[in-house]
Design an enzyme around this catalytic site. Sequence first.
Site, PDB file in Angstrom:
ATOM      1  N   CYS A 121      12.553   6.303 -17.056  1.00 44.30           N
ATOM      2  CA  CYS A 121      14.063   7.458 -15.738  1.00 44.30           C
ATOM      3  C   CYS A 121      13.556   6.105 -14.488  1.00 44.30           C
ATOM      4  O   CYS A 121      14.233   6.505 -13.613  1.00 44.30           O
ATOM      5  CB  CYS A 121      13.470   8.668 -15.001  1.00 44.30           C
ATOM      6  SG  CYS A 121      12.687  10.365 -16.844  1.00 44.30           S
ATOM      7  N   HIS A 135      13.242  10.438  -5.822  1.00 51.26           N
ATOM      8  CA  HIS A 135      12.774   9.911  -7.016  1.00 51.26           C
ATOM      9  C   HIS A 135      13.366  12.119  -7.937  1.00 51.26           C
ATOM     10  O   HIS A 135      14.367  12.477  -8.585  1.00 51.26           O
ATOM     11  CB  HIS A 135      11.970   9.837  -8.056  1.00 51.26           C
ATOM     12  CG  HIS A 135      11.900  10.310  -9.803  1.00 51.26           C
ATOM     13  ND1 HIS A 135      13.315   9.984 -10.196  1.00 51.26           N
ATOM     14  CD2 HIS A 135      11.869  10.249 -10.475  1.00 51.26           C
ATOM     15  CE1 HIS A 135      12.810   9.520 -11.772  1.00 51.26           C
ATOM     16  NE2 HIS A 135      11.858  10.672 -12.076  1.00 51.26           N
ATOM     17  N   LYS A 164      19.999  14.697  -7.731  1.00 51.60           N
ATOM     18  CA  LYS A 164      18.886  14.947  -8.495  1.00 51.60           C
ATOM     19  C   LYS A 164      19.295  16.711  -8.668  1.00 51.60           C
ATOM     20  O   LYS A 164      19.372  17.972  -9.329  1.00 51.60           O
ATOM     21  CB  LYS A 164      17.002  14.659  -9.204  1.00 51.60           C
ATOM     22  CG  LYS A 164      17.875  14.012 -10.021  1.00 51.60           C
ATOM     23  CD  LYS A 164      16.167  13.739 -10.568  1.00 51.60           C
ATOM     24  CE  LYS A 164      16.212  11.593 -11.232  1.00 51.60           C
ATOM     25  NZ  LYS A 164      15.592  11.002 -10.212  1.00 51.60           N
ATOM     26  N   HIS A 191      18.623  15.677 -13.812  1.00 50.84           N
ATOM     27  CA  HIS A 191      18.172  14.855 -13.878  1.00 50.84           C
ATOM     28  C   HIS A 191      18.764  14.033 -14.972  1.00 50.84           C
ATOM     29  O   HIS A 191      18.870  14.371 -16.597  1.00 50.84           O
ATOM     30  CB  HIS A 191      16.307  14.564 -14.680  1.00 50.84           C
ATOM     31  CG  HIS A 191      15.825  13.536 -14.306  1.00 50.84           C
ATOM     32  ND1 HIS A 191      16.141  12.128 -14.349  1.00 50.84           N
ATOM     33  CD2 HIS A 191      14.285  12.656 -14.145  1.00 50.84           C
ATOM     34  CE1 HIS A 191      15.356  11.515 -14.180  1.00 50.84           C
ATOM     35  NE2 HIS A 191      14.563  11.978 -14.173  1.00 50.84           N
TER      36      HIS A 191
END
Length: 414
Positions: free
Chosen positions: A164, A304, A336, A341
């Site tokens: 990721c 993130h 997200k 994601h």
Amino acid sequence: MTERRVVITGLGCVTPLAESPEALFEGLCQARSAISIIESFDTSEYPVKIGGECKQFDIENYAGVREAKRMDRFTQMALASSIQAVNDSGLDFEAENKHRIGVIIGTGIGGIKEIEDQHIRLLNKGPRKVSPFCVPKLMGNAASGCVSIQYGLKGPNLCIVTACASASHAIGEAFWNVRSGRSDVCITGGSEAALTPIGLASFCALRSLSTRNDNPTCASRPFDKDRNGFVLSEGAGILILEEYERAKKRGAKIYAELIGYGATGDGHHITAPLEDGSGATEAMKLALEQANIAPDKIDYINAHGTSTELNDAAESLAIKNVFGAHAYKLPVSSTKSCIGHTLGASGAIELVVCCKTIEKGVIHPTANLDQVADECDPKMDYVPKQARSAKVNVALSNSLGFGGHNSTLIIAKV
């Protein structure tokens, strides 16, 4: 060698929410969720039936039918986003030295759909029926290769695979490439299309996905006390990095300057982050050091923020480790929360969003954030549900990947 300034002069994206940076940012600011019941394959036997599909995407808007059939979906989305970004930049590669233009594009998984399709063909029809395009479609470097072929580019052509964090690492390496003088321009970012039968089944087996099938739009809820996993999505994001003086000379629109990049490893666990957030902490510190700015100069963090129990808590702690008292004044939001994601593409899509944040003077919210979890610290500002106007001169973006890969990018208004 003198280090050169690196600016961002073009943006492109394909996401479940929209197929342009402008439309994406508008949807994010409205806290619109793109998560829905999966339609591209039968999920009746799956415990998870939701995802972020790019339902409107059609590669034939960007490439011919014959060409499109020779690309896996992740390559198609990378090519489409690259064409958007190049057009946005105003660059004419026919008038450029193509040896001075690089392509560095990341992916976490690559052409998984092609592997699935050809494996079925192998089992049903035998080895002689496996497509001769199987290898060119499944390989992770197909996206960077096809983009370089599209424009006949001869500079560094690389694929970064760090789960990721792939797109952020690709952008960071492209940054170093231009900064050091090896290239004048780099097409960079990430692409992923792992929302497939085996892709979904694999993440279901890990028990890392939200099972909120009855309410898909509320399933991705980073930092919320009721979060129960991330939502698997597909997409791509591409940026054009260019040496500042040449961009200025040609009158290019400059979205932001890329000023810092930090990369670290947890050295801890193949899927779980360090609970004390020390890996992400060090990545942010390295990026700040390279940018040569104090922590209190950061105006916004695009987290993130996956909506998983461990990640959100560890990243929150890392932010407090780095920013101290400023962490409680610092707006933090998660893209997200609206699009899910996109794995190896997420860092690029989120840096595109950071560029739009600086341009528009608006911070998009963290959707579905009803009550901040105690372990994420309710005193922190996660910009819940409502967009807000704000002067953002410097933005930071985090990407944290399975394998313990951490990457931080910092951009600044020019």
